[in-house]
Scaffold this active site. Sequence first.
Site, PDB file in Angstrom:
ATOM      1  N   ARG A   1       1.489   1.636  -5.958  1.00 13.17           N
ATOM      2  CA  ARG A   1       1.641   0.628  -4.900  1.00 13.17           C
ATOM      3  C   ARG A   1       0.335  -0.129  -4.623  1.00 13.17           C
ATOM      4  NH1 ARG A   1       6.432   1.722  -2.004  1.00 13.17           N
ATOM      5  NH2 ARG A   1       5.719   0.341  -0.358  1.00 13.17           N
TER       6      ARG A   1
ATOM      7  N   CYS B   1       0.864  -1.176   0.000  1.00 12.83           N
ATOM      8  CA  CYS B   1       0.000   0.000   0.000  1.00 12.83           C
ATOM      9  C   CYS B   1       0.902   1.226   0.000  1.00 12.83           C
ATOM     10  CB  CYS B   1      -0.871   0.043   1.249  1.00 12.83           C
ATOM     11  SG  CYS B   1      -1.827  -1.460   1.488  1.00 12.83           S
TER      12      CYS B   1
ATOM     13  N   HIS C   1      29.500 -15.116 -24.136  1.00 14.28           N
ATOM     14  CA  HIS C   1      30.670 -15.969 -23.926  1.00 14.28           C
ATOM     15  C   HIS C   1      30.679 -16.607 -22.543  1.00 14.28           C
ATOM     16  CE1 HIS C   1      32.529 -14.875 -27.722  1.00 14.28           C
ATOM     17  NE2 HIS C   1      32.068 -13.643 -27.500  1.00 14.28           N
TER      18      HIS C   1
ATOM     19  N   GLU D   1      28.594   0.214 -13.615  1.00  8.04           N
ATOM     20  CA  GLU D   1      28.278   1.114 -12.505  1.00  8.04           C
ATOM     21  C   GLU D   1      26.850   0.872 -11.999  1.00  8.04           C
ATOM     22  OE1 GLU D   1      29.850   2.699 -10.502  1.00  8.04           O
ATOM     23  OE2 GLU D   1      28.483   4.134  -9.603  1.00  8.04           O
TER      24      GLU D   1
ATOM     25  N   TRP E   1      -3.641  -1.807  -1.329  1.00  3.90           N
ATOM     26  CA  TRP E   1      -3.583  -3.056  -2.073  1.00  3.90           C
ATOM     27  C   TRP E   1      -4.032  -4.092  -1.060  1.00  3.90           C
ATOM     28  CZ3 TRP E   1      -0.701  -7.707  -1.894  1.00  3.90           C
ATOM     29  CH2 TRP E   1      -0.808  -8.491  -3.049  1.00  3.90           C
TER      30      TRP E   1
ATOM     31  N   GLU F   1      25.774  -2.594  -4.006  1.00  7.04           N
ATOM     32  CA  GLU F   1      26.300  -2.016  -2.764  1.00  7.04           C
ATOM     33  C   GLU F   1      25.206  -1.456  -1.853  1.00  7.04           C
ATOM     34  OE1 GLU F   1      28.183   2.108  -4.701  1.00  7.04           O
ATOM     35  OE2 GLU F   1      29.228   1.082  -3.090  1.00  7.04           O
TER      36      GLU F   1
ATOM     37  N   LYS G   1      33.149   5.170   3.175  1.00  6.52           N
ATOM     38  CA  LYS G   1      33.152   6.195   2.128  1.00  6.52           C
ATOM     39  C   LYS G   1      34.527   6.296   1.478  1.00  6.52           C
ATOM     40  CE  LYS G   1      31.513   9.502  -0.396  1.00  6.52           C
ATOM     41  NZ  LYS G   1      30.792   9.012  -1.592  1.00  6.52           N
TER      42      LYS G   1
ATOM     43  N   ASN H   1       0.976   0.287   5.849  1.00 11.30           N
ATOM     44  CA  ASN H   1       1.405  -0.585   4.751  1.00 11.30           C
ATOM     45  C   ASN H   1       2.140  -1.748   5.392  1.00 11.30           C
ATOM     46  OD1 ASN H   1       2.499  -1.755   2.402  1.00 11.30           O
ATOM     47  ND2 ASN H   1       4.333  -0.489   2.589  1.00 11.30           N
ATOM     48  N   GLY H   2       1.782  -2.969   5.032  1.00 15.53           N
ATOM     49  CA  GLY H   2       2.442  -4.142   5.605  1.00 15.53           C
ATOM     50  C   GLY H   2       1.410  -5.157   6.061  1.00 15.53           C
TER      51      GLY H   2
ATOM     52  N   LYS I   1      26.113  -0.081  -8.168  1.00 18.06           N
ATOM     53  CA  LYS I   1      25.223   0.713  -7.308  1.00 18.06           C
ATOM     54  C   LYS I   1      24.170  -0.188  -6.682  1.00 18.06           C
ATOM     55  CE  LYS I   1      26.719   3.516  -6.724  1.00 18.06           C
ATOM     56  NZ  LYS I   1      27.919   4.285  -6.829  1.00 18.06           N
TER      57      LYS I   1
END
Length: 595
Positions: free
Chosen positions: A27, A2, A491, A468, A78, A475, A590, A104-105, A472
Amino acid sequence: MCGIIGYLGEREATPILMESLKRLEYRGYDSAGVAVIETGAGDRRTSVTKSEAKVDLLIAKLRENMPTGHLGIGHTRWATHGKPTIVNAHPHTDCHGRISVVHNGIIENFAELKAELEAAGHEFTSETDTEVVPHLIEQYYKGDFLAAVRQALQRIRGAYALAMFTLDDPELLIGARLNAPLVVGIGEGEYFVASDITAIIPYTKKVLILGEGETAAVTPLGAEVSTLDGLPVEAKVIMLKEIHETSEAAANAFRGRMTDDGHVNFIEFAISDDHLRQYDEVRLLGMGTSLHAAMVGEYVIEDWAGLRARAEDASEFRYRRPTVDAKTLTVVITQSGETADTIVGLHQAKERGSLTLAITNVVASTAARDADGALYLHSGPEIGVASTKTFVAHLVSQYLLALRLAAVHGRVSLERREELARSLRELPDQIREVLDGTTEIARLAHRYSRFHNFMFVGRGINHAVALEGALKLKEISYLHAEGSSGGELKHGPIALLDADFPVVAVCTASPTREKMASTVHEIVARDAPVLALVSAGDHSLDGIVADRLEIPAADEAPSAVLSTVALQLFAYHVANELGRDVDQPRNLAKSVTVE
Ligand code: AGP
């Protein structure tokens, strides 16, 4: 799934709830509702409006009878427990209609809690699991709403993102989450809680992300985040803010350095054309995201300037016998300027007589100090562990370097230079267009977050973009993601693909666009769902790929930037769906200052 939204601020709450619910409709749209505290002369009441169907019906009802007030919550449903009816539509309230909640949940132990509360005299009206929440809070409420919320939530098992208020306090909005995403938006004189950033992006880009089991108590004085035990939690400014600074980062990277005809001048790296002409090779060293940026640099320097260029993993470079010499320009790509592997590479290149240049975001960092010259990104501090805006600034800086080298070596016509300069100047606006499309990207992320494995593919300049994109995603979401060139895929990596292993394919306009289309056909033949990034107006893959995401049409190099921003947003939204700590992902730092 939701969508939930809460608003507390100086403006009228209802129009903002309406707009936000429209943005959250992806949602779920089985039913919708809002609750707003209306404060009249000496009178205060909760106005609840619900629709048994989509948000549009709710909006029509609200337009006919618009509640006025500055604190409100909204929901688009939902359905899980109970049919999509008015009675089951959120918000839900306690026995006396004083406590309002959107959720929501799924509350897994709702049946036992409901039995307990009914035995204590509470009367339930809906079939939902959610309704136990306001009744449970009511049970504990002795005048301190936040304390009652904490006590109630300690009893709940399952998943929840909640927004709630009590009629007793029109200046307190509470958000809470466990195993479901929730963000807190901080605007000018106003606050939001929402399932995701897409709901509130028109109002603010300053967002805190709640951690598991945390609550946010929002008042006109600010948002205080704490655990269910009442321990204060330091709020985090999230990566998303930095993605939204990408457009400025791109502009800052070329500001004052490039004329309209594409003439490039680096004030801090003042090197004559004759001097620059002495270098017949460029080595680009970096790690992680910065290595991917270096790969893009390699591509454009070769393409535009016709110079030998090679991007290298700095940690490998240092243990080989690098062939750099006095005719090599070595460029280190490093956001922090402190990455140990990159710094050692820089020192080795210098020892071999190479001219060294650091492209970095941090003034007076080790790389900036130790290199012969430094180009600064001027992106502003990047706090999020995952590099985002600085990747883009690194790309733009290298485009300028490539243009300069191309001019010095007479490899680019004035017309082409002007064309490239124009396309770079258009880039900040085009990045904003990608950022404006965040709702669509969130919708896709919502759909794809159920997969555990991803393949990212691209060719040419977009090979680095694919790598990249995969980095992203892995990580910050901890999902398995691989990057491959389109050609390499067949291949070996193609063996991984099946209906549960989606492929994100960068198919934007480029000299290898047709080759990418063939790769996509090969992937589709293996049943893998494909999310294709395509240039605006390109419908050639319609009906072949599962999903397409349009990127503003642009030259190949700026297009790489635009695709990257889209993939950063995609990774962010997947991670947010999974409730990950996007600002401080596990096991990372970082700046990695050890070997
Ligand atoms: C990327 O999101 C990571 N933060 C990481 O790969 C990073 O790019 C790498 O550690 C290099 O850092 P630097 O740019 O500060 O040298």
